[in-house]
Write a protein that holds these residues in place. Structure first.
Motif, PDB file in Angstrom:
ATOM      1  N   PHE A  60      -6.924 -16.645  23.668  1.00 45.76           N
ATOM      2  CA  PHE A  60      -6.736 -16.456  22.228  1.00 45.76           C
ATOM      3  C   PHE A  60      -7.067 -17.736  21.471  1.00 45.76           C
ATOM      4  O   PHE A  60      -7.803 -17.723  20.492  1.00 45.76           O
ATOM      5  CB  PHE A  60      -5.320 -15.961  21.880  1.00 45.76           C
ATOM      6  N   HIS A  61      -6.531 -18.854  21.941  1.00 50.06           N
ATOM      7  CA  HIS A  61      -6.865 -20.129  21.292  1.00 50.06           C
ATOM      8  C   HIS A  61      -8.375 -20.398  21.349  1.00 50.06           C
ATOM      9  O   HIS A  61      -9.001 -20.714  20.329  1.00 50.06           O
ATOM     10  CB  HIS A  61      -6.118 -21.296  21.947  1.00 50.06           C
ATOM     11  N   ASP A  62      -8.946 -20.288  22.534  1.00 54.73           N
ATOM     12  CA  ASP A  62     -10.355 -20.665  22.693  1.00 54.73           C
ATOM     13  C   ASP A  62     -11.280 -19.726  21.934  1.00 54.73           C
ATOM     14  O   ASP A  62     -12.233 -20.171  21.294  1.00 54.73           O
ATOM     15  CB  ASP A  62     -10.743 -20.676  24.181  1.00 54.73           C
ATOM     16  N   PHE A  63     -10.995 -18.448  22.001  1.00 53.92           N
ATOM     17  CA  PHE A  63     -11.914 -17.491  21.367  1.00 53.92           C
ATOM     18  C   PHE A  63     -11.649 -17.383  19.868  1.00 53.92           C
ATOM     19  O   PHE A  63     -12.545 -17.603  19.052  1.00 53.92           O
ATOM     20  CB  PHE A  63     -11.803 -16.116  22.036  1.00 53.92           C
ATOM     21  N   GLY A  74      -9.812 -19.282  17.944  1.00 57.27           N
ATOM     22  CA  GLY A  74      -9.793 -20.569  17.255  1.00 57.27           C
ATOM     23  C   GLY A  74     -11.138 -21.273  17.203  1.00 57.27           C
ATOM     24  O   GLY A  74     -11.490 -21.859  16.183  1.00 57.27           O
ATOM     25  N   HIS A  75     -11.887 -21.240  18.311  1.00 55.30           N
ATOM     26  CA  HIS A  75     -13.098 -22.068  18.382  1.00 55.30           C
ATOM     27  C   HIS A  75     -14.401 -21.323  18.109  1.00 55.30           C
ATOM     28  O   HIS A  75     -15.346 -21.914  17.593  1.00 55.30           O
ATOM     29  CB  HIS A  75     -13.223 -22.704  19.771  1.00 55.30           C
ATOM     30  N   VAL A  76     -14.484 -20.073  18.534  1.00 60.74           N
ATOM     31  CA  VAL A  76     -15.803 -19.438  18.544  1.00 60.74           C
ATOM     32  C   VAL A  76     -16.339 -19.089  17.144  1.00 60.74           C
ATOM     33  O   VAL A  76     -17.543 -19.206  16.908  1.00 60.74           O
ATOM     34  CB  VAL A  76     -15.825 -18.225  19.521  1.00 60.74           C
ATOM     35  N   VAL A  94     -11.945 -31.053  15.341  1.00 53.68           N
ATOM     36  CA  VAL A  94     -12.198 -29.722  15.897  1.00 53.68           C
ATOM     37  C   VAL A  94     -10.898 -28.921  16.023  1.00 53.68           C
ATOM     38  O   VAL A  94     -10.862 -27.730  15.719  1.00 53.68           O
ATOM     39  CB  VAL A  94     -12.899 -29.836  17.268  1.00 53.68           C
ATOM     40  N   GLU A  95      -9.827 -29.567  16.436  1.00 57.38           N
ATOM     41  CA  GLU A  95      -8.574 -28.827  16.647  1.00 57.38           C
ATOM     42  C   GLU A  95      -7.725 -28.724  15.369  1.00 57.38           C
ATOM     43  O   GLU A  95      -7.082 -27.707  15.131  1.00 57.38           O
ATOM     44  CB  GLU A  95      -7.742 -29.496  17.752  1.00 57.38           C
ATOM     45  N   PHE A  96      -7.694 -29.784  14.566  1.00 56.16           N
ATOM     46  CA  PHE A  96      -6.744 -29.788  13.449  1.00 56.16           C
ATOM     47  C   PHE A  96      -7.355 -30.164  12.100  1.00 56.16           C
ATOM     48  O   PHE A  96      -6.657 -30.648  11.208  1.00 56.16           O
ATOM     49  CB  PHE A  96      -5.547 -30.691  13.791  1.00 56.16           C
ATOM     50  N   GLY A 126      -9.605 -26.056  11.713  1.00 60.69           N
ATOM     51  CA  GLY A 126      -9.342 -26.474  13.095  1.00 60.69           C
ATOM     52  C   GLY A 126      -8.773 -25.329  13.920  1.00 60.69           C
ATOM     53  O   GLY A 126      -7.944 -24.549  13.458  1.00 60.69           O
ATOM     54  N   SER A 127      -9.220 -25.268  15.179  1.00 59.41           N
ATOM     55  CA  SER A 127      -8.836 -24.161  16.065  1.00 59.41           C
ATOM     56  C   SER A 127      -7.364 -24.212  16.460  1.00 59.41           C
ATOM     57  O   SER A 127      -6.734 -23.173  16.653  1.00 59.41           O
ATOM     58  CB  SER A 127      -9.685 -24.223  17.325  1.00 59.41           C
ATOM     59  N   GLY A 128      -6.810 -25.417  16.589  1.00 53.94           N
ATOM     60  CA  GLY A 128      -5.398 -25.539  16.930  1.00 53.94           C
ATOM     61  C   GLY A 128      -4.521 -25.026  15.800  1.00 53.94           C
ATOM     62  O   GLY A 128      -3.446 -24.472  16.028  1.00 53.94           O
TER      63      GLY A 128
HETATM   64 FE    FE Z   1      -8.990 -26.126  21.517  1.00 58.79          FE
END
Ligand code: FE
Ligand code: HBI
Length: 290
Positions: A136-139, A141-143, A182-184, A197-199
């Motif tokens: 869930f986080h990777d998809f 949040g990031h994709v 990238v995360e925040f 950010g994905s986080g």
């Molecule tokens: Fe991440």
């Protein structure tokens, strides 16, 4: 069998993924049919609560990307279906991995326009927090932002910078850039601050907190400032850095030679996560929120 990387938390934890079947680049096959109904139910719960929040709190580019991916609200996404969309948008791909992978391989994937996505999903008692990335986080949040050409170009440049950072003892500084951007990361838009950010955007509570709380500092992005600032892993951020545009982020990373930064600061302790410096451009706290 590839070695298990260590988890980036303050407490030692064992990584949950199955690394025994991973290739030397740490990729695995997704085995989508192995997900249980409970796994899909958890995806549905997480997806339902984030998809409505992002309309209010996420950067427009993130929302556009999330729509373009056409992820099902009801089922865990399939890596192969996602790759057709992603490839058409930016030439990126996602690859399935067991969880966190060592830096060197992580950088190599990014440099080749592949984003590693963890295959497993969290348990029902972990809806709000877990210390490792899951699908869930990777998809979620990031994709989405990998469909954005400028952000995707930044991610590739980040991956390319990895080996040089390792060689120059600058990994800690480069990792801070990933963490805070990238995360925040937050971005200023004509309609006010938004999160990208994905986080942040994979967490229900931090999505609201990052944009609306009066507690954290919001400081205008400066590459060196970000690369020098320590971060907390197991709590909401005390400081968010705010970019004006993805172009600004890409240009800062792409046009700057990091080597002098690594040389100058590698033996100097980081700036504490809650500190405001006289040189910082602090953005006003929001008028609502707690
Ligand atoms: Fe991440
Ligand atoms: N592995 N799967 C995965 N996902 C990450 O975000 C990740 C990783 N390995 C290393 C890493 N991140 C960071 O240490 C780098 O950004 C520096």
């Amino acid at each position: 069998m590839p070695e298990q990387p260590s988890a980036p938390t303050q407490k030692p934890v064992e990584l949950r993924g199955d690394y025994t079947r991973a290739a030397s680049d740490y990729t695995v096959t997704q085995e989508w049919d192995q997900y249980t109904e409970e796994d899909h139910d958890i995806w549905r719960l997480l997806y339902a609560r984030q998809i409505q929040l992002i309309e209010r709190y996420a950067a427009p580019e993130f929302i556009a990307g999330a729509r373009a991916l056409k992820a099902s609200p009801d089922r865990i996404p399939r890596v192969d279906e996602t790759n057709e969309i992603l490839d058409a948008a930016t030439g990126w791909q996602i690859v399935a991995v067991p969880g966190l992978i060592p830096e060197h391989q992580f950088f190599a994937h990014l440099a080749h326009k592949r984003f590693p996505v963890t295959v497993w999903i969290r348990r029902r008692d972990e809806l709000d927090y877990l210390s490792e990335p899951d699908i869930f986080h990777d998809f979620f949040g990031h994709v989405p932002l990998l469909t954005n050409p400028v952000f995707a170009r930044f991610m590739q440049a980040y991956g390319e910078a990895g080996p040089r950072a390792i060689a120059a003892n600058g990994l800690k500084m480069l990792a801070r850039l990933y963490w805070y951007m990238v995360e925040f990361g937050l971005i200023a838009t004509p309609n006010g601050l938004r999160a990208y950010g994905s986080g942040i955007l994979s967490s229900k509570s931090e999505t609201v907190y990052s944009v609306e709380s009066a507690k954290p500092h919001r400081i205008r992005f400066s590459l060196e400032r970000v690369m020098l600032t320590d971060y907390l892993i197991d709590d909401f951020q005390q400081t968010y850095f705010v970019i004006d545009s993805f172009e600004q982020l890409f240009r800062a990373a792409y046009d700057t030679d990091f080597q002098p930064i690594y040389r100058k600061y590698r033996d100097i302790p980081g700036i504490a996560p809650n500190v405001v410096l006289p040189t910082d451009q602090v953005l006003a706290a929001p008028t609502s929120g707690t």
